[in-house]
Scaffold this active site. Structure first.
Site, mmCIF file in Angstrom:
data_model
loop_
_atom_site.group_PDB
_atom_site.id
_atom_site.type_symbol
_atom_site.label_atom_id
_atom_site.label_comp_id
_atom_site.label_asym_id
_atom_site.label_seq_id
_atom_site.Cartn_x
_atom_site.Cartn_y
_atom_site.Cartn_z
ATOM 1 N N GLU A 80 0.866 -1.181 0.000
ATOM 2 C CA GLU A 80 0.000 0.000 0.000
ATOM 3 C C GLU A 80 0.894 1.219 0.000
ATOM 4 O O GLU A 80 1.777 1.344 0.858
ATOM 5 C CB GLU A 80 -0.832 0.053 1.281
ATOM 6 C CG GLU A 80 -2.117 -0.713 1.277
ATOM 7 C CD GLU A 80 -2.858 -0.479 2.582
ATOM 8 O OE1 GLU A 80 -2.890 0.682 3.052
ATOM 9 O OE2 GLU A 80 -3.351 -1.454 3.137
ATOM 10 N N ASP A 106 -5.643 8.550 9.657
ATOM 11 C CA ASP A 106 -4.259 8.253 10.018
ATOM 12 C C ASP A 106 -3.893 8.770 11.402
ATOM 13 O O ASP A 106 -4.242 9.887 11.787
ATOM 14 C CB ASP A 106 -3.300 8.863 8.987
ATOM 15 C CG ASP A 106 -3.442 8.211 7.634
ATOM 16 O OD1 ASP A 106 -3.753 7.007 7.595
ATOM 17 O OD2 ASP A 106 -3.251 8.903 6.626
ATOM 18 N N TYR A 110 -10.872 -4.915 3.252
ATOM 19 C CA TYR A 110 -9.997 -4.384 4.298
ATOM 20 C C TYR A 110 -10.814 -4.257 5.578
ATOM 21 O O TYR A 110 -11.695 -3.405 5.679
ATOM 22 C CB TYR A 110 -9.482 -3.014 3.851
ATOM 23 C CG TYR A 110 -8.342 -2.422 4.652
ATOM 24 C CD1 TYR A 110 -8.356 -2.403 6.039
ATOM 25 C CD2 TYR A 110 -7.259 -1.845 4.008
ATOM 26 C CE1 TYR A 110 -7.309 -1.852 6.764
ATOM 27 C CE2 TYR A 110 -6.199 -1.283 4.721
ATOM 28 C CZ TYR A 110 -6.253 -1.292 6.096
ATOM 29 O OH TYR A 110 -5.217 -0.737 6.813
#
Length: 271
Positions: free
Chosen positions: A54, A65, A180
């Site tokens: 990734e 994040d 995911y």
């Protein structure tokens, strides 16, 4: 739904499944600490056993994040990395003969600014195999998914511990590449212990899809990776690798430390 043509991600994960092996997916921030170093890091991580890489597209407002990857994004932005620069990085990697599947992890705004169709064409031309857009709701993902599918690029969906079963079913129905699973509530970042939420989420996801199921967010070392691989098809490790990149200024030492860490993860999942 028209099935997406199989690309590098499908071929690699399909091969691992036939062999009864688990996949290792490693996240790196594109352009961290600079574009030239990124080229070497991707080659090193691929050579150390990553099955998919990734590449984060640095962005000023990265909602998903944690602090480690935010800091990496800021380093990359200061080094001049841009969305177009990330695609050029992938293009250069393919020109070097790097064949590891590559998925971009980006946000909606940079993609929308370029335009979905233009982005899909440019990503495919550069050699990108998949795209992850954590802030793009499933209900609004259709247009981008259509352009990516036409270009042979997967739009990889995320599901979370709080995603209800009926929504998981709807999300994975349109998916390609892999699914995911976010292991915990919160942003990216290695944790001292694994969340107890990922195993039920993997089980719930498998009810609705035959695609490989990957687990990411919070995995810090080989021991945790091995534990996740007992229930998932693939293990995603990001912040623990990115932290090594940020801590090590010497280029040769950085490559050695990152390579050793990724080889340790690979060994924990089996050869």
């Amino acid at each position: 739904m028209t099935a997406a043509p199989e690309n590098r991600i499908g071929r690699r994960l399909g091969q691992l499944r036939r062999e009864g092996r688990k996949a290792l997916i490693v996240y790196l921030m594109a352009g961290d600490p600079d574009p030239e170093a990124s080229l070497d890091l991707v080659e090193t991580v691929a050579g150390a056993g990553a099955d998919v890489i990734e590449l984060g597209v640095p962005f000023s407002d990265p909602l998903a994040d944690g602090p480690v990857i935010q800091a990496a994004g800021q380093r990359a932005l200061r080094a001049g990395m841009t969305p177009a620069g990330v695609l050029d990085l992938v293009r250069r990697l393919r020109a070097r003969g790097v064949e590891v599947p590559i998925a971009l992890m980006t946000y909606t705004n940079p993609v929308l600014r370029q335009g979905y169709a233009a982005f899909a064409r440019a990503a495919a031309e550069a050699g990108v195999d998949g795209v992850i857009v954590p802030d793009l709701p499933h209900e609004e993902a259709g247009p981008l998914r259509g352009h990516l599918r036409e270009a042979g690029v997967d739009l990889i969906p995320l599901v979370a511990p709080t995603t209800p079963a009926e929504r998981v079913a709807a999300i994975v129905r349109e998916a390609s590449g892999f699914v995911y699973c976010v292991s915990l509530l919160g942003v990216t970042g290695a944790r001292e212990s694994l969340s107890d939420r990922f195993a039920p989420l993997v089980e719930r996801t498998r009810r609705y899809t035959d695609l490989p199921v990957a687990v990411g967010f919070g995995i810090r070392d080989a021991e945790q990776a091995r534990a996740v691989a007992e229930v998932a098809d693939a293990v995603i490790v990001g912040s623990a690798v990115v932290r090594l990149c940020g801590e090590t200024a010497d280029p040769a030492l950085r490559l050695r430390r990152v390579g050793e860490f990724v080889r340790g993860l690979r060994e924990a999942l089996g050869a």
